[in-house]
Motif scaffolding. Structure first.
Motif, PDB file in Angstrom:
ATOM      1  N   PHE A 235      -3.182   4.071  -2.618  1.00  9.60           N
ATOM      2  CA  PHE A 235      -3.527   3.135  -3.684  1.00  9.60           C
ATOM      3  C   PHE A 235      -2.854   1.795  -3.431  1.00  9.60           C
ATOM      4  N   ALA A 236      -3.401   0.766  -4.077  1.00  8.90           N
ATOM      5  CA  ALA A 236      -2.898  -0.604  -3.908  1.00  8.90           C
ATOM      6  C   ALA A 236      -3.308  -1.418  -5.135  1.00  8.90           C
ATOM      7  N   PRO A 237      -2.573  -2.490  -5.390  1.00  8.45           N
ATOM      8  CA  PRO A 237      -1.233  -2.818  -4.875  1.00  8.45           C
ATOM      9  C   PRO A 237      -0.220  -1.798  -5.395  1.00  8.45           C
ATOM     10  N   ALA A 238       0.740  -1.460  -4.585  1.00  5.75           N
ATOM     11  CA  ALA A 238       1.668  -0.390  -4.938  1.00  5.75           C
ATOM     12  C   ALA A 238       2.466  -0.722  -6.188  1.00  5.75           C
ATOM     13  N   GLU A 239       2.796  -2.006  -6.390  1.00  7.72           N
ATOM     14  CA  GLU A 239       3.608  -2.386  -7.546  1.00  7.72           C
ATOM     15  C   GLU A 239       2.805  -2.353  -8.849  1.00  7.72           C
ATOM     16  N   ASN A 240       1.488  -2.482  -8.765  1.00  9.79           N
ATOM     17  CA  ASN A 240       0.614  -2.435  -9.949  1.00  9.79           C
ATOM     18  C   ASN A 240      -0.733  -1.877  -9.519  1.00  9.79           C
ATOM     19  N   PRO A 241      -0.808  -0.567  -9.318  1.00 11.44           N
ATOM     20  CA  PRO A 241      -2.002   0.028  -8.701  1.00 11.44           C
ATOM     21  C   PRO A 241      -3.287  -0.262  -9.500  1.00 11.44           C
ATOM     22  N   GLN A 242      -4.293  -0.767  -8.795  1.00 14.29           N
ATOM     23  CA  GLN A 242      -5.599  -1.056  -9.377  1.00 14.29           C
ATOM     24  C   GLN A 242      -6.688  -0.125  -8.843  1.00 14.29           C
TER      25      GLN A 242
ATOM     26  N   VAL B 251       0.847  -1.191   0.000  1.00 15.68           N
ATOM     27  CA  VAL B 251       0.000   0.000   0.000  1.00 15.68           C
ATOM     28  C   VAL B 251       0.877   1.234   0.000  1.00 15.68           C
ATOM     29  N   ALA B 252       0.513   2.230  -0.799  1.00 11.32           N
ATOM     30  CA  ALA B 252       1.179   3.531  -0.813  1.00 11.32           C
ATOM     31  C   ALA B 252       0.117   4.595  -0.534  1.00 11.32           C
ATOM     32  N   GLY B 253       0.455   5.567   0.306  1.00 12.69           N
ATOM     33  CA  GLY B 253      -0.544   6.595   0.621  1.00 12.69           C
ATOM     34  C   GLY B 253       0.021   7.720   1.447  1.00 12.69           C
ATOM     35  N   LYS B 254      -0.862   8.628   1.823  1.00 18.32           N
ATOM     36  CA  LYS B 254      -0.417   9.807   2.573  1.00 18.32           C
ATOM     37  C   LYS B 254      -1.537  10.269   3.490  1.00 18.32           C
TER      38      LYS B 254
END
Length: 679
Positions: free
Chosen positions: A618-625, A589-592
């Motif tokens: 957003f997630a998945p961080a490696e291939n955001p869906q 997960v990537a976010g702020k």
């Protein structure tokens, strides 16, 4: 022997010889002359003769006098008859002449007949068209034919808003009045009272509608959107002048589900909020009408005038919303608003690759079928209508500008104190701490205001403004919802003194929630911004789908910069970051986080204004869906984004990933260095 001057025969001479006629005896001759001319008068003639006789009496004696008088009488012509008045004479002639009397009668009859003939020519010849048109207007009844309003559905086709069969109860006030006059009864009160009790209306209002306004007031709508069964009950009462007519009723099977997106239709049949309003013309279609001839009793005349304009059904809308994800988002935010005693809250779920909105939920919400029972503030869509200062969620824009310009990298080190003074203002971090060395990735992970200001010093005013505009600040998102607030972003020529520094960490600029979600969707989509969209396409009355045009796209940052930002945003979810509560087992997960002060409208400053808590990722961080954003306006029980908003993000994102069957991440989250001595 002829008389003197040819006036007739002379009187015979008396015995004894001719007598003298001179002297008074001339009177007799004078009388005779006047009698012939018509001007003599009997009195005067008699007087003259008397005088002559008297003159002779002394000579001839009594016998002679008698004979003289007799001779005078015999010689006098008959007296002329008196003349009758001319009018009396004409009447006598008429009475005595039947032919003339008949001619006069015939003339009178001919005169009267000519008057009738002239009037007939006027009515049937010269003015026949006007009278015929007036007669038709009296008999014609114009009936509206409403078009079927298009349905609004979820992406899978489940109805959000649809049109069903209904009836309108109408009255013929003129026919009711004629019935009352003929039967000497007051039926209007009975009709008004009965209908008012059945439908919970005001009898006085109905009574007013039942009273004719004009001489030929033949159609008045009383009650709309009546169920067919109840309309049949009204018809069975057999009230004179009361009828039912087909129309349509808007229903919302999901109740409050996505109500702030869909909106509602008002009593006039027009959209008044949400997509019902912004796409009203498309959904409504074109209504028609029909004109039919009716008798004075309100019955349709067979083979009479019949004109018709057929209605054109409205188009339907198929949205991008996913019913299950929408329900989860709405349920989660409603619970958190209640738990934190927040003023309001919203959740957005978005596909960053297509720009499609999968869920857009706000709390509190309303029931569009009974919108009048809710305050107007709940009718709108807070996702686009409420602007606020984004706070720390906006630091990613400053980071993107600095990375894209090549002034920093994720490993660039900054010695960050807990406060910094620029000109006459001092800016602080959210917590007091000693000066610490942080990488630029660590500045973002710890959400340091001071570290962000230090990085922004490497940008010009124009560069910072350019990237804010490129990410969508200060302009509408293009979603197409009514009442969108584009926020506020002043151009550099209006910046004064220290304005640029609070802009760098998300103050002195206002945005709406969808603008913030679009920023993170741009990063998740490898630096390409796709215009957010809610409408997948339109459907016709047979259900055939016409896909919407593809939304506009533009590159904002490079794919490399987007990847670096993603790695830095993963650090925010780590134990060293501000939002470990947003971690989802099995997914990177990537976010702020964002914790922004609210301006107090009473004072114009931040004192007493409260906070807005935000988390977006957003997630998945490696291939955001998927991108999910959570905003809580003015929560009371906690206000840090990592504490009150991140748990809602985790709940909704976890459900959405499973619902969309997104496979878990293959590896662990990438580690970033928070400080230069970290390995």
């Amino acid at each position: 022997m002829t008389s003197r001057r040819g006036r007739g025969p002379a009187a015979p001479s008396p015995p004894g010889g001719p007598r003298r006629t001179s002297g008074p005896g001339q009177a007799g001759r004078g009388q005779s002359t006047r009698g012939q001319t018509g001007r003599g008068q009997a009195g005067r003639g008699q007087s003259g003769r008397g005088q002559g006789a008297a003159g002779r009496s002394g000579v001839r004696g009594a016998g002679g006098a008698e004979r003289a008088a007799r001779r005078d009488r015999d010689a006098r012509p008959p007296t002329a008859p008196r003349r009758r008045p001319r009018a009396l004479l004409r009447r006598r002639i008429v009475r005595r002449d039947p032919i003339k009397r008949l001619n006069v009668g015939l003339l009178l009859v001919a005169f009267v007949l000519s008057l009738f003939a002239g009037r007939l020519v006027q009515l049937q010849g010269l003015e026949s068209k006007g009278y015929a048109e007036a007669a038709i207007r009296q008999r014609l009844n114009r009936i509206p034919l409403p078009a079927v309003r298009g349905a609004i559905t979820f992406a899978q086709g489940q109805p959000l808003a649809m049109t069903v069969d209904a009836r309108v109860i109408y009255a013929d006030p003129t026919l009711i009045q004629q019935y009352e006059q003929k039967n000497h009864t007051n039926i209007r009160n009975k009709i008004a009272t009965t209908l008012a009790s059945m439908f919970g209306l005001d009898p006085a209002t109905l009574l007013k509608k039942l009273t004719p306004r004009a001489k030929m007031d033949r159609y008045r709508e009383l009650i709309h959107h009546v169920e067919p069964d109840r309309a049949r009950m009204v018809t069975a009462m057999n009230f004179t002048g009361i009828g039912t007519q087909q129309e349509y009723r808007r229903i919302y099977p999901g109740g409050s589900l996505a109500a702030n997106v869909v909106g509602f239709v008002n009593a006039a049949g027009d959209g008044a909020a949400g997509l019902e309003s912004s796409t009203n013309k498309l959904l409504k279609g074109r209504s028609g009408w029909q004109k039919v001839e009716v008798s004075e009793k309100g019955q349709r005349i067979p083979m009479g005038e019949d004109q018709q304009l057929k209605p054109i059904p409205g188009k339907g809308l198929r949205l991008t919303l996913d019913q299950d994800i929408q329900w989860k988002a709405q349920d989660a935010i409603a619970k958190q608003v209640k738990a934190t005693k927040a003023q309001s809250g919203s959740v957005i779920v978005m596909d960053p690759r297509s720009g499609q909105i999968l869920a857009m939920a706000t709390a509190p919400t309303f029931d569009p079928a009974n919108y009048g029972k809710y305050p107007e503030s709940d009718w709108g869509n807070r996702v686009v209508q409420d602007d606020f200062e984004p706070g720390s969620t906006s630091k990613v824009v400053t980071a993107a500008a600095a990375l894209e310009a090549g002034h920093v990298t994720p490993d660039t080190v900054f010695d960050v104190p807990d406060h910094i003074t620029k000109y006459d203002r001092t800016f602080h971090d959210s917590e007091t701490h000693p000066t610490e060395s942080l990488t630029f990735g660590g500045v973002l992970a710890k959400s340091s205001n001071v570290g962000t200001i230090m990085a922004s010093d490497r940008l010009t005013n124009a560069q910072l403004y350019q990237y804010m505009r490129a990410f969508g600040y200060g302009q509408e998102t293009g979603i197409g919802l009514p009442g969108e607030d584009a926020g506020s972003l002043k151009p550099p020529n209006q910046w004064w003194g220290t304005d640029r520094y609070p802009l760098a960490f998300g103050q002195s600029v206002s945005v709406n929630a969808l603008q913030v979600a679009s920023v993170y969707a741009t990063i998740a989509n490898h630096g390409v911004r796709v215009t957010p969209s809610l409408i997948a396409g339109t459907t016709d009355d047979h259900g055939n789908l016409t896909p919407a045009a593809k939304p506009a796209q533009r590159r904002v940052i490079s794919g490399t910069t987007a990847a670096e930002l993603t790695k830095m945003l993963e650090g925010v979810i780590s134990k060293e970051g501000t939002a470990p509560a947003a971690q989802i087992p099995g997914y990177r997960v990537a976010g702020k986080t964002g914790t922004a002060q609210r301006v107090n409208p009473r004072t114009g400053n931040y004192t007493g204004g409260g906070y807005n808590a935000t988390f977006v990722g957003f997630a998945p961080a490696e291939n955001p869906q998927l991108v999910v954003e959570v905003v809580l306006q003015k929560p009371q029980n906690g206000y840090y984004g990592g504490e009150v908003a991140a748990p809602v993000f985790k709940d909704v994102m976890s459900f959405a990933l499973q619902s969309r069957r997104v496979p878990p991440s293959a590896g662990r989250s990438q580690k970033i260095r928070i400080s230069p001595d970290q390995r």
